[in-house]
Design an enzyme around this catalytic site. Structure first.
Site, PDB file in Angstrom:
ATOM      1  N   GLY A   1      37.648  47.725   1.054  1.00  0.00           N
ATOM      2  CA  GLY A   1      38.888  48.496   1.183  1.00  0.00           C
ATOM      3  C   GLY A   1      39.745  48.548  -0.059  1.00  0.00           C
ATOM      4  O   GLY A   1      40.799  49.196  -0.050  1.00  0.00           O
TER       5      GLY A   1
ATOM      6  N   GLU B   1      33.092  42.997   0.587  1.00  0.00           N
ATOM      7  CA  GLU B   1      32.319  44.207   0.907  1.00  0.00           C
ATOM      8  C   GLU B   1      32.925  45.457   0.270  1.00  0.00           C
ATOM      9  O   GLU B   1      33.163  46.446   0.954  1.00  0.00           O
ATOM     10  CB  GLU B   1      32.303  44.436   2.433  1.00  0.00           C
ATOM     11  CG  GLU B   1      31.703  43.338   3.253  1.00  0.00           C
ATOM     12  CD  GLU B   1      31.928  43.566   4.759  1.00  0.00           C
ATOM     13  OE1 GLU B   1      32.694  44.477   5.135  1.00  0.00           O
ATOM     14  OE2 GLU B   1      31.338  42.833   5.551  1.00  0.00           O
ATOM     15  N   PRO B   2      33.162  45.461  -1.025  1.00  0.00           N
ATOM     16  CA  PRO B   2      33.782  46.648  -1.619  1.00  0.00           C
ATOM     17  C   PRO B   2      32.799  47.808  -1.737  1.00  0.00           C
ATOM     18  O   PRO B   2      31.608  47.592  -1.951  1.00  0.00           O
ATOM     19  CB  PRO B   2      34.199  46.165  -3.010  1.00  0.00           C
ATOM     20  CG  PRO B   2      33.202  45.101  -3.340  1.00  0.00           C
ATOM     21  CD  PRO B   2      32.840  44.435  -2.038  1.00  0.00           C
TER      22      PRO B   2
ATOM     23  N   CYS C   1      33.843  79.491   4.076  1.00  0.00           N
ATOM     24  CA  CYS C   1      34.677  80.314   4.947  1.00  0.00           C
ATOM     25  C   CYS C   1      35.547  79.422   5.816  1.00  0.00           C
ATOM     26  O   CYS C   1      35.356  79.325   7.029  1.00  0.00           O
ATOM     27  CB  CYS C   1      33.793  81.224   5.789  1.00  0.00           C
ATOM     28  SG  CYS C   1      32.746  82.237   4.746  1.00  0.00           S
ATOM     29  N   GLU C   2      36.462  78.707   5.183  1.00  0.00           N
ATOM     30  CA  GLU C   2      37.395  77.801   5.846  1.00  0.00           C
ATOM     31  C   GLU C   2      38.658  77.759   5.007  1.00  0.00           C
ATOM     32  O   GLU C   2      38.576  77.538   3.798  1.00  0.00           O
ATOM     33  CB  GLU C   2      36.837  76.358   5.868  1.00  0.00           C
ATOM     34  CG  GLU C   2      35.633  76.120   6.724  1.00  0.00           C
ATOM     35  CD  GLU C   2      35.952  76.012   8.207  1.00  0.00           C
ATOM     36  OE1 GLU C   2      37.129  75.764   8.565  1.00  0.00           O
ATOM     37  OE2 GLU C   2      35.022  76.197   9.006  1.00  0.00           O
TER      38      GLU C   2
ATOM     39  N   TYR D   1      32.429  58.182  -1.478  1.00  0.00           N
ATOM     40  CA  TYR D   1      32.714  59.096  -0.371  1.00  0.00           C
ATOM     41  C   TYR D   1      32.734  60.552  -0.842  1.00  0.00           C
ATOM     42  O   TYR D   1      33.475  61.371  -0.330  1.00  0.00           O
ATOM     43  CB  TYR D   1      34.019  58.699   0.350  1.00  0.00           C
ATOM     44  CG  TYR D   1      33.984  57.261   0.792  1.00  0.00           C
ATOM     45  CD1 TYR D   1      33.176  56.890   1.844  1.00  0.00           C
ATOM     46  CD2 TYR D   1      34.695  56.269   0.112  1.00  0.00           C
ATOM     47  CE1 TYR D   1      33.083  55.558   2.240  1.00  0.00           C
ATOM     48  CE2 TYR D   1      34.611  54.941   0.488  1.00  0.00           C
ATOM     49  CZ  TYR D   1      33.805  54.592   1.554  1.00  0.00           C
ATOM     50  OH  TYR D   1      33.699  53.272   1.934  1.00  0.00           O
TER      51      TYR D   1
HETATM   52  C1  LIG Z   1      33.427  51.186   4.744  1.00  0.00           C
HETATM   53  C2  LIG Z   1      33.358  49.725   4.838  1.00  0.00           C
HETATM   54  C3  LIG Z   1      33.533  48.936   3.703  1.00  0.00           C
HETATM   55  C4  LIG Z   1      33.854  49.505   2.340  1.00  0.00           C
HETATM   56  O1  LIG Z   1      35.104  50.129   2.298  1.00  0.00           O
HETATM   57  P1  LIG Z   1      35.682  50.591   0.872  1.00  0.00           P
HETATM   58  O2  LIG Z   1      37.011  51.158   1.203  1.00  0.00           O
HETATM   59  O3  LIG Z   1      34.753  51.607   0.321  1.00  0.00           O
HETATM   60  O4  LIG Z   1      35.750  49.380   0.018  1.00  0.00           O
HETATM   61  C5  LIG Z   1      33.398  47.567   3.841  1.00  0.00           C
HETATM   62  N1  LIG Z   1      33.128  46.998   5.033  1.00  0.00           N
HETATM   63  C6  LIG Z   1      32.966  47.722   6.154  1.00  0.00           C
HETATM   64  C7  LIG Z   1      32.686  47.045   7.429  1.00  0.00           C
HETATM   65  C8  LIG Z   1      33.073  49.113   6.098  1.00  0.00           C
HETATM   66  O5  LIG Z   1      32.922  49.823   7.212  1.00  0.00           O
END
Ligand SMILES: *Cc1c(COP(=O)(O)O)cnc(C)c1O
Length: 433
Positions: free
Chosen positions: A235, A269-270, A349-350, A378
């Protein structure tokens, strides 16, 4: 520490566009490495491991770059499991997250012995336990907690507060963890959180980490001895236009106390943080026009290529690449120079198909090459073929070398698996009642 990003100052981008065409995503492997190192260096001596979130950008070459740095992979589907395995990650290097894993997906994960399955509900935990028992395995599980931390990001990227679909509600976690610890087919290795995306305020991590620290202590008090890790999720935000990003040191300062307090290594988990600033979407200007007092720059990339502006109101930096665009601007007609704010829109077309609104992009004249920056996360991974548009090519940049990492989709790819009406001969007849 200087921020590493891919910018318009790279002349190679124009050569790539000439050779590969547009729209094309370009990822700078050097930027990915810099960002990875910035994060691991900020964590210092704190035991930790980075599991890259594959959904941010699942390109096999990008996964290869991260794997070679020592990252594991955080996945949310069996599709991502296959992708991660193809890129060379071993099952032990994989964490399976996600709120709605199907039975067959969990079964695959159990059979392949993925390193950790992060469950998000009591029912999912029972299912994993049942599947593991049926296969004679001990599944390593984590419980994703909803720490009830309210983040102030876009509503669609909030995940960590009460009343969201994500995580096990805070008041149910301790008893669920006790249940997990008592199952012989499970090893409760981890408790963790993932509180949202594009978070720029470290306070949220600090309060989430405090709650996780309390939870670990409470579980130990209740006799749970199996925890080997704490997962602080991903996140971490990056800098988009006019905004700010999460600084690696600030993030690290917020979560490191959790490792000290619990004596457990941290799992990170980035996704976006590692790859977002490394990517640019190259797109060519097709036309300019005025309508109803608004100025439009029509480009050849649309919301099917980059959904973030339409979906989240995201504002990516956009600029002309190379000298060509600027030179053409000088000799152009009525809309020359593009000093007036214009909407940068795609061909779909949006009305929601835009890359930017009321934006001044000087030199955005027909034929000019534009770069949409900060598009490494993303971007392609959320792209679609809506309007029957083949998905963009992806290019990996390695210093002064580059190569196509995913070929542009061909028109034939669009109809893969489809049949014309005349070709359908195997109808199944339903006989009701
Ligand atoms: C999407 C996600 C992430 C990564 O989020 P980022 O905002 O890209 O860092 C990490 N852990 C889980 C469980 C996710 O669903």
């Amino acid at each position: 520490m200087g921020e590493s990003v891919l910018t318009a100052s790279r002349p190679v981008l124009a050569r790539i566009a000439d050779a590969v065409g547009t729209p094309t995503y370009v990822y700078d492997a050097g930027v990915v490495r810099d960002r990875y190192r910035a994060l691991t260096e900020a964590m210092g001596a704190t035991p930790h491991r980075v599991f890259y979130s594959v959904k941010a950008n699942g390109n096999l070459a990008i996964l290869g770059v991260l794997r070679s740095l020592g990252a594991g992979a955080d996945i949310v589907s069996v599709g991502e499991l296959v992708r991660a395995r193809r890129a060379g990650f071993t099952p032990a290097d994989i964490v399976f997250s996600g709120v709605g894993k199907r039975r067959d997906e969990l079964e695959t994960a159990v059979r392949q012995r993925v390193g950790l399955i992060n469950v998000e509900s009591a029912a999912e935990l029972r299912l994993v336990s049942e599947l593991a028992a049926a296969h004679g395995r001990v599944a390593r599980v984590g419980i994703r907690v909803n720490p009830d931390v309210t983040t102030h990001t876009h509503p669609y990227t909030q995940t960590g507060h009460e009343g969201m679909k994500f995580g096990v509600p805070w008041d149910e976690v301790a008893s669920l963890a006790e249940f997990a610890a008592a199952q012989s087919s499970l090893s409760l290795d981890c408790v963790g959180m993932h509180i949202g995306s594009q978070i720029v305020d470290a306070e949220h991590y600090r309060s989430g980490a405090e709650r996780l620290g309390w939870l670990v202590a409470e579980l130990r008090r209740r006799g749970v001895r199996s925890l080997r890790l704490v997962d602080v999720g991903g996140g971490l935000g990056i800098r988009y236009l006019g905004g700010r990003g999460m600084d690696a040191d600030t993030f690290a300062a917020a979560v490191r106390p959790l490792a000290d307090a619990t004596g457990l290594p941290l799992l990170l988990e980035p996704g976006r943080f590692l790859v977002g600033p490394a990517g640019v979407l190259l797109t060519r200007c097709l036309y300019r026009k005025c309508s109803g007092g608004r100025d439009f720059v029509i480009v050849d990339a649309g919301m099917n290529d980059l959904l973030r502006p339409s979906l989240y109101g995201a504002e990516h930096e956009i600029g002309v690449i190379g000298e060509e665009g600027a030179a053409e601007a000088a000799e152009d007609g009525p809309h020359q120079g593009a000093v007036e704010p214009a909407d940068i829109v795609g061909p779909l077309c949006e009305s929601g198909d835009f890359l930017a609104r009321a934006r001044v992009v000087s030199g955005a004249t027909p034929g000019a090459l534009l770069g949409v920056f900060g598009a490494g996360a993303y971007g392609f991974s959320m792209s679609s073929t809506y309007n029957s548009r083949p998905r963009a090519a992806e290019v990996l940049l390695e210093g002064d070398r580059w190569a196509v990492a995913r070929a542009r989709e061909r028109l034939d790819d669009l109809m893969q698996g489809e049949r014309t009406l005349g070709a359908i001969t195997d109808w199944t007849t339903e006989r009701d009642g």
